[in-house]
Design an enzyme around this catalytic site. Structure first.
Site, mmCIF file in Angstrom:
data_model
loop_
_atom_site.group_PDB
_atom_site.id
_atom_site.type_symbol
_atom_site.label_atom_id
_atom_site.label_comp_id
_atom_site.label_asym_id
_atom_site.label_seq_id
_atom_site.Cartn_x
_atom_site.Cartn_y
_atom_site.Cartn_z
ATOM 1 N N THR A 1 46.848 38.896 36.244
ATOM 2 C CA THR A 1 46.180 38.356 37.417
ATOM 3 C C THR A 1 44.831 37.788 37.005
ATOM 4 O O THR A 1 44.395 37.935 35.871
ATOM 5 C CB THR A 1 45.963 39.459 38.472
ATOM 6 O OG1 THR A 1 44.997 40.383 37.970
ATOM 7 C CG2 THR A 1 47.260 40.186 38.776
ATOM 8 N N SER B 1 42.077 38.930 37.962
ATOM 9 C CA SER B 1 41.082 39.990 37.921
ATOM 10 C C SER B 1 41.224 40.902 36.711
ATOM 11 O O SER B 1 40.287 41.582 36.333
ATOM 12 C CB SER B 1 41.166 40.846 39.194
ATOM 13 O OG SER B 1 42.453 41.426 39.316
ATOM 14 N N CYS B 2 42.402 40.945 36.106
ATOM 15 C CA CYS B 2 42.568 41.819 34.951
ATOM 16 C C CYS B 2 43.626 41.255 34.024
ATOM 17 O O CYS B 2 44.559 40.592 34.449
ATOM 18 C CB CYS B 2 42.935 43.232 35.368
ATOM 19 S SG CYS B 2 44.357 43.354 36.446
ATOM 20 N N GLY B 3 43.465 41.546 32.751
ATOM 21 C CA GLY B 3 44.384 41.014 31.759
ATOM 22 C C GLY B 3 45.317 42.088 31.245
ATOM 23 O O GLY B 3 45.696 43.000 31.967
#
Length: 285
Positions: free
Chosen positions: A113, A115-117
């Site tokens: 996403t 917001s985060c990997g």
């Protein structure tokens, strides 16, 4: 190709007064990364520097280590939108002849996403086994940076965020020398994407490992950002917000210098303090 920003109609309320106006938003679109024609990952990103993003992602995954290992990156012509137009949201990475193509299994096929990997034990194991340039952990390492130099980086990062000025909705990653000179900056809806774009551009220009550089990121320092710094050979990672516990663990394990809560003249050093020119009188409560 998708635009970095888009315009949308909004209703604005200020002190009870209601008005209608256009607002500038940062664009967010999915991008599929294929390796040798096979789907590998999908990430939500801000369009732009897509090839660098794909290359940087593959550096962090241990697939690429130099420009010589990369044959080319192309947009997939078959990925069409309405009317048969190319969406420019699918890229295919081809490795150079003789470079082994890793087995693409369900464990590696990931969705990230904005917001985060990547996260989780599989990624931690990958860092332990595939880091091409172990960080120098000697106290006599030539990479040294003054705390005052670090203190100046957030303002320099913010001043270089051109799209953030128009949208207020972008993260950024910047590469600096240990003297505080800005080398490169990339913006994206995701911090991990911005870092991948930085690393990918460095790979394309034959600059890896980035062993004399400092990586500065907006927001927090997560595990995946530490992983990406280590895989690119970057010895110092600084963030304006907090690190996670796993980020600190990985920094300690790999010898990365990790600095968080970098605001004004204040900062917390969580690992790798040997690279900072600290006063001998510094207290250790």
């Amino acid at each position: 190709m998708g635009r970095v920003t888009e315009r949308r109609r909004v209703i604005r309320i200020r002190d009870g007064a209601v008005s209608t106006r256009p607002d500038t938003l940062v664009a967010e679109e999915p991008m599929e990364i294929r390796l040798g024609g096979k789907p590998l990952a999908i990430t939500m990103r801000t369009p732009g520097d897509d090839f660098a993003l794909a290359a940087g992602f593959l550096v962090s995954e241990g697939v690429l280590a130099s420009a010589a290992e990369l044959a080319n990156i192309v947009y997939c012509a078959g990925a069409t939108g309405e009317g048969g137009s190319n969406t420019y949201n699918v890229v295919d990475v081809r490795l150079a002849d003789g470079v082994p193509v890793p087995d693409i299994t369900l464990e590696r096929n990931v969705y990230t996403t904005s917001s985060c990997g990547l996260c989780g034990k599989a990624s931690l194991d990958a860092v332990r086994t595939t880091a091409h340039w172990p960080l120098d952990t000697s106290p006599d390492t030539p990479v040294r940076i003054e705390p005052a130099t670090l203190s100046a980086l957030p303002d320099r990062l913010r001043a270089a965020q051109r799209v953030f000025e128009r949208t207020g909705g972008l993260h950024a990653a910047a590469l600096f020398t240990t003297d505080g000179e800005l080398l490169d900056i990339r913006e994206d809806v995701g911090r991990h994407n911005a870092v991948d774009k930085i690393v990918g551009r460095a790979l394309q220009q034959g600059q890896l490992p980035l062993s004399s550089c400092v990586l500065m990121v907006s927001g927090r320092a997560s595990f995946e950002l530490v992983q990406k710094a280590v895989m690119a050979g970057i010895p110092v990672l600084a963030a304006v917000s907090a690190p996670s516990s796993l980020a600190v663990d990985l920094a300690v394990e790999t010898g990365l210098t990790l600095v968080g809560f970098l605001r004004g003249t204040s900062m917390n050093v969580y690992a790798g303090e040997h690279r900072l020119a600290l006063s001998a009188a510094a207290s250790t409560d």
